[in-house]
Design an enzyme around this catalytic site. Sequence first.
Site, short mmCIF file in Angstrom:
data_model
loop_
_atom_site.label_atom_id
_atom_site.label_comp_id
_atom_site.label_asym_id
_atom_site.label_seq_id
_atom_site.Cartn_x
_atom_site.Cartn_y
_atom_site.Cartn_z
N HIS A 1 5.76 6.49 -8.90
CA HIS A 1 6.04 7.17 -7.63
C HIS A 1 4.77 7.77 -7.03
O HIS A 1 4.48 7.59 -5.85
CB HIS A 1 7.08 8.28 -7.87
N CYS B 1 8.29 -6.23 1.28
CA CYS B 1 7.72 -4.89 1.53
C CYS B 1 7.41 -4.23 0.20
O CYS B 1 8.12 -4.38 -0.79
CB CYS B 1 8.68 -4.03 2.35
#
Length: 896
Positions: free
Chosen positions: A455, A848
Amino acid sequence: MDTRIHFFSQHNVISSKIKPELLGIRGRQANEFAELEFPILPGFILDTEIASEIEPKAIKKDIAELLGKCEKLVGKKYGDIENPMLLKIVISSNLAITTYPTLHNFGLVKPVITGFSKWVGPDFAASEVLFLINGMLMIQGRIKELENKTKEKDEITASLKLIRRMLGFKKPSNELHRDEDKIPLPKKKSAVEYMDEYAKYFPKGFFDDAESQLMITLTEISKMLKMDEQNNTDTAILIQPMVYGNYGKDSCSGYFFSRNVVTGEKKLHGNFFRGKFNEVGAEGHEINKIDPAHLKHLEKIAWTLEDKFKEIRQIRFTVENGKLWLIEQRLVDQKSTQADIKLLLDLAKRKIISKRDAIMAIDPIRLNEILHPVINSSTVKELDSWKGGIAGAPGAAIGRVYFSTNALLEAKRAAKQKLVDDRTILVLTSSFAGDVKAIEVSSGVLTAEGGYSAHASVVARQYGKVSLVSPALRIKGNKATIGEFSFSEGEYITISVPFYGESTVYKGIAELIEPDPKESGLFDFLELSKEFRKNFHVRCNADTQRDAALALSFGAEGVGLCRTEHMFFKAERINVFRSMLLSDDSKERQKVLDKLQVMQREDFYSIMKVMAGKEVTIRLLDSPLHEFMPHNNEELNAFIEYVSKTKTDKPSKAEITARIEAMHEFNPMLGHRGCRIAVSYPEIYAMQVRAIFEAAHKLYKEKIEVHPEIMIPIVMNAAELKLIAYGKRIEGFNYSGVVDIEEDLRKELKAKEIEYKIGTMIELPAAALGAGEIAKYAQFFSFGTNDLTQTTLGISRDDFTAFMPDYTLFDLIDGNPFSTLDPRIKELISLAADRGRLTRPDLVCGLCGEHGANPANVRFCMDAGLNYVSCSPYSVPIALLAIAQAEITKTGKPAE
């Protein structure tokens, strides 16, 4: 003249009829300089057919004649007692890597020492004798080794070690800290005393006269080559005069690069040293301050070499008594990407190379270097450091460290109020969605868990921040340690994460070299590649107007992923959103959503305005709801304070905590997220959809062209997408889909219809397999490869680094699947695209995520028939260059 001996000079080129391999590598290089009419030292080559078969008597006359030619050009005479010409001998192998030494100072014999010393001084003369002895001892040592005379070889080796200590040679790492280093060096001696001391190792008469010394040396080298079976037919001998930068009044030595190796400016970059043999212990002067006549000549040499080799070159030269000589030129290892790009642009502009060759010369990943700051290496020599870790996002960052988002934000706020340095670095065990706001305002982030696709790394790349993951990082109280390296909260650290090589954390403040895409030549280079790109596109991942504008400047052709959940984490919004999620009252929830809708409308308005005329793909809320909840007491208390100010019915801390705990999930990434939220809380997606179309109609009124694309995440079957896109009526309940909401709003605004698309992310194997059905309700697919990799391979992107080294050790997995697409992920993408287009032939497909910036993945996407990739703004140039190179590789010419 023996046909196996070849003379060369600035005006004499070895015949092209001579096979190049007969000259060896160094011999060929010398002849290349002669072809360019450079001021090289004259010389001659005993080619590979004679080098190991030398008969001194047979070549003595030829050698004397060739030395005479050299003497006329150099202005000195070999063996002259007043002004002796000395020689260097190069053993010129055809192997790129060879262990043969370059031999210097032949002609230094007892009769010439007095005359030579008058020019350079007795100490320098003595050291040059040691250099001569060092080289010849290496030859003698090799001969003894080939003769298996171990005792004599060991004696020579001991003498070599002592001589090298006296000459100040650097020792190999495996010979450092030996006991012999503690033995004091002997007292310095004169040149003649060194000759007498070491004469025992060489044939009789070696130091008596220059002619004998040269013939003895050639005989010994030939003997060695003949005994060395691996090289006896593949090695030549090159002989050239030597010149000295400390030989007379108008003398100097120097080295320079053909252009600035950092900035790429077309200006010589280096130093010269007046009255010095080389740069050791000498004070340097900037090369462009040398005598104008010499400078003009050096510039011509430098830029001719650039044109010939198509790269930056390093050049060594000597001026002896006012005459310039080129000593050596070679390629440059340590140079910036910017310097290479500036060179390629220059060469392409002058048509020295084609545009195609210029584009193919730069590895796309190297562009990272000019998109992010780098450390000025001269400023970190005294700083404590730790090396290692996993690169998350490249670049360099400086700042005070803080171990929580709130601590960092508070420190940042206080620093701004005091008008002091507000640079910060976030240091966490791992990051969550709530930490995005801290990463956004920090200089960089250092975490313990995850890797390239963790993350923190993904968010850092999105915002152009630096990210490093160190599994050895431990945080305890206000102190962090990485192995034996430690720092405390509030202290400065510097993080360097190069795009290649080892990452480093420094304690303290280094100096940064900031990037300038325009000055670096990046924009011009991308423009050069434009004609090679046409049918495949690059979009960006952008959640803010700033990100969109930055990506547009780099050449992005739209937004491929706008992550709306990031917008809710802004300080002024997060508690508003939390209160909506925790509310039991539908009217109160709608009231809060109305507030959020205004905020979202402005978000979408600003991004679509920047991307006027280009597609903007907006992914509706995807994150699990628990990520929006307070993660510590500090955040919880702030939320309670917010609730107490905004609600008349004020729940207790226990009640709020209980509601938060009720939202807890054991596996949230496969739980209540994405389209599943829309099924349970349709009002959230309805608010976002209204905000998108309100922004679109507002821009349409301003005569700004917009192309919104609404993307539904984490879909696993066609029924989910059909419900959210087109709604559903069941007894007693009406679910309004995107189409219904848009139509209602259009009627309300009395506006014209705006073209838009509805699509989905394919990020589950079930969705890929069911793509044919899903395409009935989707106008585009966007492959979310981070989640598709996780759900297909069953590997968490945040945890896989814990066991990946073991898997790598046993070759159980090929590379990092969160950087380079796994073959099975590629198969699912290809299958889904094919099945989708069987249902909907005009289906637009893109990828993406950060996989889209990997050149290998870009090539796959093109081959698989996708239409675009989408990546972070700072990765857009990398993807653009990768596309151009892929097109060139396929066709060899610009795209049609």
